[in-house]
Design a protein around this motif. Structure first.
Motif, PDB file in Angstrom:
ATOM      1  N   SER A  50      45.720  33.712  45.277  1.00 35.38           N
ATOM      2  CA  SER A  50      46.001  32.569  44.427  1.00 35.38           C
ATOM      3  C   SER A  50      46.468  32.989  43.035  1.00 35.38           C
ATOM      4  O   SER A  50      46.444  34.158  42.662  1.00 35.38           O
ATOM      5  CB  SER A  50      44.739  31.703  44.285  1.00 35.38           C
ATOM      6  OG  SER A  50      43.792  32.379  43.477  1.00 35.38           O
ATOM      7  N   ARG A  51      46.881  31.994  42.249  1.00 33.95           N
ATOM      8  CA  ARG A  51      47.284  32.241  40.870  1.00 33.95           C
ATOM      9  C   ARG A  51      46.129  32.816  40.055  1.00 33.95           C
ATOM     10  O   ARG A  51      46.322  33.691  39.210  1.00 33.95           O
ATOM     11  CB  ARG A  51      47.773  30.919  40.248  1.00 33.95           C
ATOM     12  CG  ARG A  51      48.384  31.077  38.861  1.00 33.95           C
ATOM     13  CD  ARG A  51      48.929  29.743  38.395  1.00 33.95           C
ATOM     14  NE  ARG A  51      47.868  28.767  38.198  1.00 33.95           N
ATOM     15  CZ  ARG A  51      48.071  27.466  38.033  1.00 33.95           C
ATOM     16  NH1 ARG A  51      49.303  26.993  38.081  1.00 33.95           N
ATOM     17  NH2 ARG A  51      47.067  26.639  37.833  1.00 33.95           N
ATOM     18  N   GLU A  52      44.931  32.327  40.314  1.00 28.92           N
ATOM     19  CA  GLU A  52      43.757  32.861  39.615  1.00 28.92           C
ATOM     20  C   GLU A  52      43.539  34.336  39.936  1.00 28.92           C
ATOM     21  O   GLU A  52      43.178  35.127  39.059  1.00 28.92           O
ATOM     22  CB  GLU A  52      42.514  32.059  40.007  1.00 28.92           C
ATOM     23  CG  GLU A  52      42.508  30.632  39.469  1.00 28.92           C
ATOM     24  CD  GLU A  52      41.292  29.877  39.960  1.00 28.92           C
ATOM     25  OE1 GLU A  52      40.178  30.257  39.563  1.00 28.92           O
ATOM     26  OE2 GLU A  52      41.455  28.928  40.732  1.00 28.92           O
ATOM     27  N   ASP A  53      43.745  34.711  41.187  1.00 28.81           N
ATOM     28  CA  ASP A  53      43.562  36.106  41.578  1.00 28.81           C
ATOM     29  C   ASP A  53      44.566  37.005  40.873  1.00 28.81           C
ATOM     30  O   ASP A  53      44.223  38.115  40.446  1.00 28.81           O
ATOM     31  CB  ASP A  53      43.699  36.252  43.096  1.00 28.81           C
ATOM     32  CG  ASP A  53      42.580  35.551  43.848  1.00 28.81           C
ATOM     33  OD1 ASP A  53      41.416  35.746  43.475  1.00 28.81           O
ATOM     34  OD2 ASP A  53      42.883  34.789  44.784  1.00 28.81           O
ATOM     35  N   ALA A  54      45.803  36.542  40.753  1.00 26.75           N
ATOM     36  CA  ALA A  54      46.818  37.323  40.043  1.00 26.75           C
ATOM     37  C   ALA A  54      46.412  37.519  38.584  1.00 26.75           C
ATOM     38  O   ALA A  54      46.583  38.614  38.019  1.00 26.75           O
ATOM     39  CB  ALA A  54      48.177  36.629  40.136  1.00 26.75           C
ATOM     40  N   GLY A  55      45.862  36.464  37.982  1.00 19.78           N
ATOM     41  CA  GLY A  55      45.403  36.576  36.600  1.00 19.78           C
ATOM     42  C   GLY A  55      44.239  37.543  36.455  1.00 19.78           C
ATOM     43  O   GLY A  55      44.180  38.336  35.504  1.00 19.78           O
ATOM     44  N   ASP A  56      43.307  37.520  37.416  1.00 15.07           N
ATOM     45  CA  ASP A  56      42.180  38.449  37.386  1.00 15.07           C
ATOM     46  C   ASP A  56      42.654  39.887  37.517  1.00 15.07           C
ATOM     47  O   ASP A  56      42.138  40.796  36.851  1.00 15.07           O
ATOM     48  CB  ASP A  56      41.204  38.122  38.514  1.00 15.07           C
ATOM     49  CG  ASP A  56      40.427  36.831  38.276  1.00 15.07           C
ATOM     50  OD1 ASP A  56      40.347  36.404  37.105  1.00 15.07           O
ATOM     51  OD2 ASP A  56      39.907  36.255  39.254  1.00 15.07           O
ATOM     52  N   ALA A  57      43.633  40.110  38.375  1.00 11.22           N
ATOM     53  CA  ALA A  57      44.173  41.460  38.559  1.00 11.22           C
ATOM     54  C   ALA A  57      44.851  41.945  37.279  1.00 11.22           C
ATOM     55  O   ALA A  57      44.701  43.111  36.882  1.00 11.22           O
ATOM     56  CB  ALA A  57      45.155  41.472  39.732  1.00 11.22           C
ATOM     57  N   ARG A  58      45.597  41.059  36.633  1.00 14.43           N
ATOM     58  CA  ARG A  58      46.283  41.440  35.392  1.00 14.43           C
ATOM     59  C   ARG A  58      45.283  41.803  34.296  1.00 14.43           C
ATOM     60  O   ARG A  58      45.471  42.796  33.578  1.00 14.43           O
ATOM     61  CB  ARG A  58      47.191  40.304  34.922  1.00 14.43           C
ATOM     62  CG  ARG A  58      47.995  40.641  33.652  1.00 14.43           C
ATOM     63  CD  ARG A  58      48.885  39.492  33.246  1.00 14.43           C
ATOM     64  NE  ARG A  58      49.901  39.230  34.254  1.00 14.43           N
ATOM     65  CZ  ARG A  58      51.040  39.906  34.375  1.00 14.43           C
ATOM     66  NH1 ARG A  58      51.291  40.923  33.550  1.00 14.43           N
ATOM     67  NH2 ARG A  58      51.918  39.590  35.305  1.00 14.43           N
ATOM     68  N   ARG A  59      44.213  41.025  34.177  1.00 13.89           N
ATOM     69  CA  ARG A  59      43.209  41.331  33.156  1.00 13.89           C
ATOM     70  C   ARG A  59      42.524  42.671  33.425  1.00 13.89           C
ATOM     71  O   ARG A  59      42.229  43.434  32.496  1.00 13.89           O
ATOM     72  CB  ARG A  59      42.188  40.196  33.088  1.00 13.89           C
ATOM     73  CG  ARG A  59      42.703  38.951  32.349  1.00 13.89           C
ATOM     74  CD  ARG A  59      41.628  37.898  32.203  1.00 13.89           C
ATOM     75  NE  ARG A  59      41.361  37.219  33.458  1.00 13.89           N
ATOM     76  CZ  ARG A  59      42.054  36.172  33.892  1.00 13.89           C
ATOM     77  NH1 ARG A  59      43.066  35.701  33.172  1.00 13.89           N
ATOM     78  NH2 ARG A  59      41.752  35.590  35.034  1.00 13.89           N
TER      79      ARG A  59
END
Length: 380
Positions: A50-59
């Motif tokens: 999901s979009r949230e997972d992509a954000g978590d990976a980026r952080r």
């Protein structure tokens, strides 16, 4: 080495990337966008795309101080994983999409692109170990993922890194917290990532459509009910059979056979589920060398469970056993239940000293319920 770290947005892949950095490798993080609806948010702890997972990976990549990219593999994922998943269920099989994703996306499409860009290896957060190119179970047996990695070829394994396979999960979370990674306490993903609701039957029904058939009794052949498609069933299933009346002996009924051609779903007692022999197709030998003589192995037929000692015989795949191409025959020393076509049969060394070593794998194509004998068709 130049290492491409596949970062799903979870704690395991984040720590795997961190350990690759600690080892002195030149690490770049990448998140695979696999959803055709990239704006979708995750539901509870399901999924990993999901979009949230992509954000978590980026952080996590920012904390580690490594470059980070998102690569769009949605079309390839649909063609190679989702469409194959749907086709397998329509054919009365029970596929494992995680296994297919590893085989065709993470260690094929992703690895090929990584090599083309000059990377030496792809690091993932899988719970498994590599020892001199040999695939082994993880130290944490409850989290072990060697089963879904056993489809990888020796060449694919030579470009893989599993940095966390030597550590229990609770220690991985503690390490993530110590590294100040925000995903330290993030729930594990579960179920099928492209079915965020967790309702596989509804997903398949909307995709395949209604294909009515009959539910019949394994002993008498009597019709017990109707159904809307064989895709709603899997071998060993007990609930949701659409049968109103209880069995004459009062014992539970289970799905024992699925015939996609006639649309017939057969149900019977637990005794009908016993499988003694298996033929597996698409054989892959982890060593890279095809065995020429029968050998003993521990066989696992599900991602978690379904383990038994067996005698294994390599086959030339000439079609006489219901399969073509590289294959092997399994004669179990004790029966297994819930053995479904489309799942993998993974072979491990049988001895206690090296019983965590993967020898090879194949896709279950034929099963037999009589010791030493095999069915002559694709069904049981």
């Amino acid at each position: 080495m130049r290492v491409l770290a596949a970062m799903s947005g979870g704690v395991d892949s984040a720590v795997a990337a961190a350990r690759a950095v600690d080892a002195g490798h030149d690490v770049v993080g990448v998140h695979l966008a696999l959803s055709t609806a990239p704006g979708a948010l995750r539901t509870g702890s399901r999924g990993c795309c999901s979009r949230e997972d992509a954000g978590d990976a980026r952080r996590a990549a920012d904390v580690l101080g490594i470059p980070f990219y998102v690569w769009d593999f949605a079309d390839r994922f649909k063609d190679d994983v989702i469409d194959e998943f749907v086709a397998a269920y329509a054919a009365g099989q029970t596929p494992n999409p995680c296994l297919t994703c590893n085989e065709k996306i993470k260690f094929s499409a992703l690895s090929e692109r990584a090599v083309a860009l000059g990377f030496d290896a792809v690091a993932t957060g899988h719970y498994a170990r590599l020892d001199n190119g040999e695939l082994r179970r993880a130290v944490d047996e409850d989290k072990d993922q060697s089963y879904v990695l056993a489809v990888l070829t020796p060449q694919q394994l030579s470009r893989a890194m599993f940095p966390i396979g030597d550590t229990p999960k609770d220690q991985i979370r503690a390490e993530a917290a110590a590294r100040q990674l925000s995903v330290a306490n993030k729930p594990d993903s579960h179920d099928i990532c492209f079915i965020p609701t967790g309702d596989t039957r509804a997903f398949l029904g909307a995709t395949i459509g209604v294909r009515p058939g009959k539910v019949v009794d394994a002993d008498s052949g009597a019709e017990l009910g109707d159904h809307e498609g064989v895709h709603g069933f899997t071998i060993g299933q007990r609930k949701g059979l659409g049968i109103d009346a209880p069995a004459a002996d009062g014992k539970p009924r289970y799905v024992t056979e699925i015939d996609p051609d006639s649309g017939t779903v057969t149900v019977g007692s637990s005794e009908h589920l016993q499988v003694w022999t298996i033929v597996a197709r698409r054989a892959i030998w982890t060593s890279g060398t095809t065995p020429t003589e029968p050998f003993e192995a521990m066989v696992q037929v599900r991602a978690h469970g379904g383990l038994a000692l067996a005698d294994v015989e390599p086959l030339d795949g000439d079609g006489t056993d219901g399969v073509e191409g590289p294959a092997f025959r399994i004669r179990l020393r004790s029966p297994l239940t819930g053995v479904a076509r489309g799942q993998a049969a993974v072979l491990y060394r049988p001895d206690a000293e090296a019983g965590d070593l993967v020898l090879g794998s194949g896709r279950i194509a034929v099963t037999g319920s009589v010791p030493g004998e095999l069915a002559t068709s694709a069904g049981k």
